[in-house]
Design a protein around this motif. Structure first.
Motif, PDB file in Angstrom:
ATOM      1  N   GLN A   1       0.830  -1.202   0.000  1.00 22.28           N
ATOM      2  CA  GLN A   1       0.000   0.000   0.000  1.00 22.28           C
ATOM      3  C   GLN A   1       0.870   1.258   0.000  1.00 22.28           C
ATOM      4  O   GLN A   1       0.561   2.234  -0.686  1.00 22.28           O
ATOM      5  CB  GLN A   1      -0.938   0.010   1.210  1.00 22.28           C
ATOM      6  N   VAL A   2       1.953   1.221   0.766  1.00 20.56           N
ATOM      7  CA  VAL A   2       2.873   2.357   0.818  1.00 20.56           C
ATOM      8  C   VAL A   2       3.482   2.591  -0.562  1.00 20.56           C
ATOM      9  O   VAL A   2       3.564   3.741  -1.030  1.00 20.56           O
ATOM     10  CB  VAL A   2       3.972   2.132   1.885  1.00 20.56           C
ATOM     11  N   ILE A   3       3.897   1.523  -1.226  1.00 20.36           N
ATOM     12  CA  ILE A   3       4.477   1.645  -2.562  1.00 20.36           C
ATOM     13  C   ILE A   3       3.458   2.233  -3.530  1.00 20.36           C
ATOM     14  O   ILE A   3       3.763   3.157  -4.302  1.00 20.36           O
ATOM     15  CB  ILE A   3       4.983   0.273  -3.079  1.00 20.36           C
ATOM     16  N   ARG A   4       2.238   1.733  -3.499  1.00 21.68           N
ATOM     17  CA  ARG A   4       1.171   2.240  -4.368  1.00 21.68           C
ATOM     18  C   ARG A   4       0.879   3.707  -4.049  1.00 21.68           C
ATOM     19  O   ARG A   4       0.719   4.537  -4.944  1.00 21.68           O
ATOM     20  CB  ARG A   4      -0.081   1.380  -4.198  1.00 21.68           C
ATOM     21  N   PHE A   5       0.863   4.049  -2.774  1.00 22.38           N
ATOM     22  CA  PHE A   5       0.610   5.406  -2.297  1.00 22.38           C
ATOM     23  C   PHE A   5       1.675   6.367  -2.834  1.00 22.38           C
ATOM     24  O   PHE A   5       1.375   7.445  -3.318  1.00 22.38           O
ATOM     25  CB  PHE A   5       0.625   5.378  -0.756  1.00 22.38           C
ATOM     26  N   ARG A   6       2.934   5.960  -2.772  1.00 23.54           N
ATOM     27  CA  ARG A   6       4.034   6.827  -3.193  1.00 23.54           C
ATOM     28  C   ARG A   6       4.075   7.035  -4.709  1.00 23.54           C
ATOM     29  O   ARG A   6       4.653   8.011  -5.176  1.00 23.54           O
ATOM     30  CB  ARG A   6       5.365   6.255  -2.709  1.00 23.54           C
ATOM     31  N   LYS A   7       3.448   6.149  -5.467  1.00 27.51           N
ATOM     32  CA  LYS A   7       3.390   6.302  -6.920  1.00 27.51           C
ATOM     33  C   LYS A   7       2.405   7.394  -7.334  1.00 27.51           C
ATOM     34  O   LYS A   7       2.523   7.949  -8.413  1.00 27.51           O
ATOM     35  CB  LYS A   7       2.963   4.991  -7.589  1.00 27.51           C
ATOM     36  N   GLN A   8       1.443   7.672  -6.474  1.00 25.48           N
ATOM     37  CA  GLN A   8       0.381   8.600  -6.831  1.00 25.48           C
ATOM     38  C   GLN A   8       0.835  10.052  -6.695  1.00 25.48           C
ATOM     39  O   GLN A   8       1.651  10.387  -5.846  1.00 25.48           O
ATOM     40  CB  GLN A   8      -0.838   8.406  -5.925  1.00 25.48           C
ATOM     41  N   ASP A   9       0.252  10.872  -7.518  1.00 28.57           N
ATOM     42  CA  ASP A   9       0.416  12.311  -7.427  1.00 28.57           C
ATOM     43  C   ASP A   9      -0.248  12.787  -6.131  1.00 28.57           C
ATOM     44  O   ASP A   9      -1.288  12.256  -5.730  1.00 28.57           O
ATOM     45  CB  ASP A   9      -0.250  12.951  -8.656  1.00 28.57           C
TER      46      ASP A   9
END
Length: 93
Positions: free
Chosen positions: A64-72
């Motif tokens: 989730q953290v990885i996915r979160f950091r990919k987002q604008d």
């Protein structure tokens, strides 16, 4: 652009020029190499998550953290507002 035998027509091998056949071979070789690299990278990612798990990290949250950091940032804030609205409407917060 040359017709490479799409869905409408099927080109016989002899109808492709030598240069076109060589370009096709090069493209196929590149795709195959990239597919191998992609698998290797996917294996590396899997091993890294396994290492994180062995160290006691929660891999579900880590993903989730990885996915979160990919987002604008703006996109992330908008999603958080909508999520909070839904949770509030459900009486969860």
């Amino acid at each position: 652009m040359p017709d490479f035998g799409g869905t409408e027509t099927v080109a016989a091998p002899q109808s492709l020029t030598q240069a076109t056949q060589e370009k096709l071979r090069q493209l196929v070789a590149r795709i195959e190499k990239l597919e191998e690299e992609k698998k290797s990278i996917a294996d590396d990612v899997k091993e890294t998550y396994a290492e994180a798990k062995a160290l006691g990290f929660d891999t579900k949250v880590l993903r989730q953290v990885i996915r979160f950091r990919k987002q604008d940032r703006q996109e992330r804030e908008e999603q958080e507002m909508v999520r909070d609205l839904y949770l509030h409407a459900l009486g969860e917060i």
